[in-house]
Write a protein that holds these residues in place. Structure first.
Motif, mmCIF file in Angstrom:
data_model
loop_
_atom_site.group_PDB
_atom_site.id
_atom_site.type_symbol
_atom_site.label_atom_id
_atom_site.label_comp_id
_atom_site.label_asym_id
_atom_site.label_seq_id
_atom_site.Cartn_x
_atom_site.Cartn_y
_atom_site.Cartn_z
ATOM 1 N N GLU A 237 48.616 46.854 44.137
ATOM 2 C CA GLU A 237 49.689 47.028 43.160
ATOM 3 C C GLU A 237 51.062 46.828 43.803
ATOM 4 O OE1 GLU A 237 48.196 51.341 44.008
ATOM 5 O OE2 GLU A 237 47.445 49.274 44.148
ATOM 6 N N ARG A 239 51.639 44.698 46.305
ATOM 7 C CA ARG A 239 51.809 43.255 46.437
ATOM 8 C C ARG A 239 52.241 42.626 45.121
ATOM 9 N NH1 ARG A 239 46.328 42.175 50.084
ATOM 10 N NH2 ARG A 239 47.145 43.067 52.018
ATOM 11 N N GLN A 240 51.714 43.151 44.012
ATOM 12 C CA GLN A 240 52.101 42.640 42.702
ATOM 13 C C GLN A 240 53.586 42.904 42.437
ATOM 14 O OE1 GLN A 240 50.188 44.592 39.395
ATOM 15 N NE2 GLN A 240 50.597 42.910 37.987
ATOM 16 N N ARG A 241 54.043 44.089 42.760
ATOM 17 C CA ARG A 241 55.441 44.426 42.512
ATOM 18 C C ARG A 241 56.377 43.639 43.441
ATOM 19 N NH1 ARG A 241 57.153 48.427 39.245
ATOM 20 N NH2 ARG A 241 55.492 49.550 38.145
ATOM 21 N N LEU A 268 57.488 44.727 35.869
ATOM 22 C CA LEU A 268 56.247 44.004 35.578
ATOM 23 C C LEU A 268 56.194 43.446 34.158
ATOM 24 C CD1 LEU A 268 53.587 46.158 37.455
ATOM 25 C CD2 LEU A 268 54.921 44.221 38.272
ATOM 26 N N GLN A 271 55.248 39.842 33.733
ATOM 27 C CA GLN A 271 53.859 39.428 33.930
ATOM 28 C C GLN A 271 52.933 39.964 32.842
ATOM 29 O OE1 GLN A 271 52.824 40.577 37.913
ATOM 30 N NE2 GLN A 271 54.565 39.549 38.825
#
Length: 272
Positions: A237, A239-241, A268, A271
């Motif tokens: 999570e 890495r996503q942010r 987010l 996305q």
């Protein structure tokens, strides 16, 4: 990093890492060299840290991955260089003063927390610990040093809220010593620094050491924070942010860096 020797007892250090004064490996390498010079100069009494960039004091840690090695290398104390740098700064016999104009967030805020005193421009200083909103946690001492200055509730507001704070609020919370009008900041800090520079080094060092004994977190606590930060970087999570932050303009001039805290609440949504 530029050093201006105002006198043998008083130096000014300017952070100058365009375009945003991101805290990368070159900044830590410069601080390591500076600390060695400070501790080996018996005539030096006080160092004032300021920025050559009026909009960014120290933006935050370099999240590009190019500075990751600095967090793994050990400094002279045997711990990782970021922690080593800040611990050595707090324990240096030389007084350190942060004179803050512009934005100072993340590890930049943790740097000023490691300084002995902090003074901020009322009109042109923004402080933040945005890590939680970016998917990580502070790893350079904020979770250990802020509660000692601000109290538990305000420290949690700062760290968990991950928002930007103005200088007056930071003063009221105890994050900085004082906020001053931008026109008065230079004169106030310079007068204080010259006053300290006129004193003998031995009582300065002894008094600072005694205050340190009752006001600093133990290094084991700081290492817990550093290790937790390193673990957080591996979370999916996170890495996503971080990817979303770079997509919005992280480490580039623009709205994301100018209003970091405002972007974190809907990071987010792009996305969704």
């Amino acid at each position: 990093m530029r050093i201006i020797e105002e006198s043998p007892a008083y130096w000014r250090v300017l952070f100058d890492n365009p375009p945003l004064n991101v805290v990368d490996h070159t900044v830590f390498e410069g601080l390591q060299d500076l600390l060695a010079r400070m501790d080996n100069n018996p005539r030096l009494r006080v160092v004032v840290f300021e920025s050559a960039n009026l909009d960014f004091y120290l933006a935050h840690f370099d999240m590009s991955g190019e500075s990751a090695s600095i967090a793994k290398a050990a400094g002279p104390s045997g711990v990782a260089i970021p922690t080593d740098t800040f611990v050595r700064l707090t324990k240096s016999p030389v007084v350190s003063i942060a004179k803050i104009r512009g934005r100072v967030r993340g590890v930049g805020s943790e740097f000023i927390l490691a300084c002995d005193m902090r003074f901020a421009s009322r009109e042109n200083a923004v402080l933040g610990q945005p890590e939680v909103g970016a998917g990580v946690i502070p790893g350079g001492g904020a979770t250990e040093r802020l509660p000692l200055l601000t109290g538990r509730g305000r420290a949690l507001e700062i760290i968990l809220g991950a928002d930007d704070f103005d200088a007056d609020t930071a003063e009221r919370y105890g994050w900085v010593n004082r906020s001053l009008s931008d026109g008065d900041l230079d004169g106030f800090v310079d007068t204080l620094a010259r006053r300290l520079a006129s004193f003998d080094r031995r009582p300065i060092e002894s008094a600072k050491n005694l205050v340190n004994q009752v006001s600093l977190p133990p290094i084991d606590r700081l290492l817990d924070g550093r290790n937790a930060f390193a673990d957080a970087l591996t979370w999916p999570e996170t890495r996503q942010r971080v990817a979303a932050l770079f997509a919005r303009g992280l480490q580039r001039e623009g709205d994301l860096e100018n209003r970091f805290g405002a972007h974190l609440a809907d990071l987010l949504d792009d996305q969704a």
